[in-house]
Write a protein that holds these residues in place. Structure first.
Motif, short mmCIF file in Angstrom:
data_model
loop_
_atom_site.label_atom_id
_atom_site.label_comp_id
_atom_site.label_asym_id
_atom_site.label_seq_id
_atom_site.Cartn_x
_atom_site.Cartn_y
_atom_site.Cartn_z
N HIS A 33 2.12 -9.13 7.43
CA HIS A 33 0.95 -8.83 6.33
C HIS A 33 -0.57 -8.91 7.24
CE1 HIS A 33 3.13 -9.05 2.45
NE2 HIS A 33 3.77 -9.82 2.82
N ARG A 34 -0.48 -9.70 8.17
CA ARG A 34 -1.74 -9.81 8.86
C ARG A 34 -2.08 -8.24 9.47
NH1 ARG A 34 -4.68 -14.11 10.89
NH2 ARG A 34 -3.82 -15.17 9.22
N VAL A 35 -1.18 -7.77 9.94
CA VAL A 35 -1.26 -6.01 10.45
C VAL A 35 -1.85 -5.38 9.36
CG1 VAL A 35 -0.22 -4.09 11.02
CG2 VAL A 35 0.50 -6.22 12.11
N VAL A 36 -1.61 -5.25 8.09
CA VAL A 36 -2.10 -4.70 6.75
C VAL A 36 -3.38 -4.97 6.52
CG1 VAL A 36 -1.47 -3.90 4.47
CG2 VAL A 36 0.34 -4.23 5.87
N ASP A 37 -3.45 -6.41 6.37
CA ASP A 37 -5.00 -6.99 6.32
C ASP A 37 -5.85 -6.43 7.35
OD1 ASP A 37 -3.76 -8.30 4.24
OD2 ASP A 37 -3.67 -10.23 5.35
N THR A 38 -5.52 -6.40 8.51
CA THR A 38 -6.45 -5.79 9.77
C THR A 38 -6.66 -4.16 9.57
OG1 THR A 38 -5.35 -7.55 11.26
CG2 THR A 38 -6.69 -5.72 12.15
N CYS A 67 0.75 -1.11 -0.23
CA CYS A 67 -0.11 -0.24 0.13
C CYS A 67 0.76 1.21 0.27
CB CYS A 67 -1.02 0.15 1.24
SG CYS A 67 -1.99 -1.62 1.39
N GLY A 68 2.19 1.21 -0.58
CA GLY A 68 2.81 2.43 -0.49
C GLY A 68 3.55 2.72 0.64
N LEU A 69 3.55 1.77 1.61
CA LEU A 69 4.28 1.78 2.92
C LEU A 69 5.25 0.82 3.39
CD1 LEU A 69 1.13 3.03 5.06
CD2 LEU A 69 2.87 4.70 4.03
N ASN A 71 -2.47 8.56 5.12
CA ASN A 71 -3.28 9.49 5.59
C ASN A 71 -4.38 8.82 6.68
OD1 ASN A 71 -2.35 11.89 4.54
ND2 ASN A 71 -3.52 11.63 2.66
N VAL A 72 -4.73 7.58 6.11
CA VAL A 72 -5.92 6.76 6.95
C VAL A 72 -5.21 6.43 8.08
CG1 VAL A 72 -7.13 4.65 6.99
CG2 VAL A 72 -7.27 6.25 5.04
N VAL A 73 -4.05 5.98 8.04
CA VAL A 73 -3.50 5.45 9.54
C VAL A 73 -3.29 6.79 10.59
CG1 VAL A 73 -1.25 4.54 10.36
CG2 VAL A 73 -2.12 3.51 8.40
N LYS A 74 -2.87 7.71 9.97
CA LYS A 74 -2.55 8.97 10.84
C LYS A 74 -3.95 9.47 11.41
CE LYS A 74 1.57 11.01 8.77
NZ LYS A 74 2.04 12.35 7.89
N ASP A 75 -4.84 9.42 10.51
CA ASP A 75 -6.31 9.82 10.80
C ASP A 75 -7.05 8.82 12.24
OD1 ASP A 75 -6.31 11.91 9.37
OD2 ASP A 75 -7.42 10.86 7.61
#
Length: 419
Positions: free
Chosen positions: A84-89, A62-64, A100-104
């Motif tokens: 990978h499970r962290v990103v899926d969650t 996801c660009g991160l 932006n979504v993670v920061k929000d």
């Protein structure tokens, strides 16, 4: 096991860090940044970087960049799977996983990371268990929490944590009982200049959306299970039953999850569904122009339509511009990255998509000997390229009759044609 996690954006800024044991300085990421500078593509960064006192294990999604720091030797795939499970969650909670979504949602992010890892060891990684522990964010809940000072964390332990089926919450009830399976196959291939297959394999996975009341016990069988060269399963699958009968027997988690991943590498089985006729001439540098002609067509699709076709051609650095005319779709040329992109869309067999025209080159430039490669993306609905077919789905333990459905999709993975 895992001491710290750093989430890094594409500009190499650490915007979130989480420590489970002792605090590790951000300077440890300098070793990662050194490898990042050397890499041409993000995928070229080594997944495991050994430093004098730590191991950095990373993934790119996801660009991160998600970089886990370990102080002792650990199985790298164990840590990679957890990342990978962290990103899926995050994707399940916030619909996407961007900076932006993670920061929000950084409060929920820290709450999730606290529950997913306990003192450095994975604890709760199933989405439906986490949703009982930490309520997914919404506008009303966010406003209420900011007024009352409460958090999203539940005060009671999820019922699934206390059972021998930790991936499924108890007391599940649905008005409409449904079980949907998506068989998705990604084709990785290298095609040489003459159209012969140099390398081809299929990476497949079966994603499920299970909304069933109670505690159902499911059995999924295939018409041709011997196709699989390699498989990996969700923890709910009974492995001994698979080894003896080649049947997937499992009590499913509630909601969306990946039931299994598989690999098919036998060259004879992997059919190439698309062909590309191409002509590229970069020799005519005396006139300052070259020629490009590309035609795309279906090859082995069993009558299915190829959709969402995108052709990308990274041109040599000497190319100044491209003046092309497509008979279908849109094209663009980025003069900075030198990438030609042709969004073809759907391939109709009555009129094959074609793009041709001239390429501008410096008059004084030396003719290049290295031709570029063509990167191809496509989607074929209702087709599993390997020929994999689901035979039947049986349910035990509950008396109702669920609605069942299977969908097949073939996509391009790393699909490359040499010119």
């Amino acid at each position: 096991m895992i001491h710290s996690l750093f989430i890094i954006n594409s500009a190499c800024d650490v915007f979130i860090e989480k420590h489970w044991k002792s605090i590790i300085s951000r300077s440890v990421c300098d070793y990662f940044f050194d490898q990042h500078r050397k890499a041409i593509n993000p995928e070229d960064i080594p997944p495991v970087i050994a430093t004098p006192h730590h191991y950095l294990i990373s993934i790119y999604r996801c660009g991160l960049y998600f970089v886990a720091v370990c102080m002792t030797e650990v199985p790298p795939l164990f840590v990679i799977e957890f990342l990978h499970r962290v990103v899926d969650t995050f994707e399940d909670y916030f619909s996407e996983c961007s900076e932006n979504v993670v920061k929000d949602n950084y409060v929920v992010v820290y709450e999730l990371l606290d529950e997913m890892l306990d003192n450095g060891f994975p604890l709760a990684t199933e989405s439906n268990i986490l949703k009982e522990l930490i309520k997914p964010p919404n506008i009303l809940r966010t406003i209420a929490n900011s007024v009352t000072g409460k958090s999203n964390v539940s005060a009671t332990l999820p019922s699934g944590q206390l059972s021998n089926v930790p991936w499924r919450r108890s007391g599940v009830k649905y008005t409409n009982n449904e079980a949907y399976f998506d068989v998705i196959e990604e084709v990785d291939a290298i095609i040489d200049k003459g159209g012969s297959t140099v390398f081809a394999e299929i990476q497949g996975y079966i994603d499920c959306s299970i909304k069933l009341t109670g505690m159902p016990d499911l059995s999924l069988s295939f018409m041709n299970p011997r196709l699989f060269d390699d498989v990996s399963f969700h923890p709910c699958v009974r492995f001994k039953r698979w080894e003896s009968e080649r049947i997937l027997s499992f009590i499913p988690p509630d909601g969306n999850f990946r039931l299994m991943s598989y690999h098919i590498g036998s060259q004879g089985i992997v059919a190439i569904p698309i062909y590309i006729r191409h002509m590229l001439a970069l020799k005519e540098t005396a006139t300052g122009s070259g020629r490009l002609d590309i035609t795309v067509g279906p090859k082995q699709t069993l009558g299915r339509t190829i959709e969402n076709v995108v052709i990308e051609v990274p041109m040599p650095k000497s190319v100044l511009n491209c003046t092309l005319i497509p008979n279908q779709g849109k094209h663009s040329f980025d003069p900075v990255s030198k990438v030609l992109t042709w969004d073809v869309g759907r391939i109709e067999t009555t009129k094959l998509p074609n793009i041709k025209g001239t390429i501008s080159l410096p008059v004084s430039s030396v003719a290049t000997d290295s031709n570029p490669v063509i990167n191809v993306k496509f989607t074929i609905n209702q087709l599993a390229l390997s020929g994999l077919k689901v035979n039947r789905l049986d349910m035990y333990g509950e008396k109702y009759k669920p609605f069942k459905g299977v969908k097949y999709i073939t996509k391009a993975g790393k699909f490359q044609v040499r010119m």
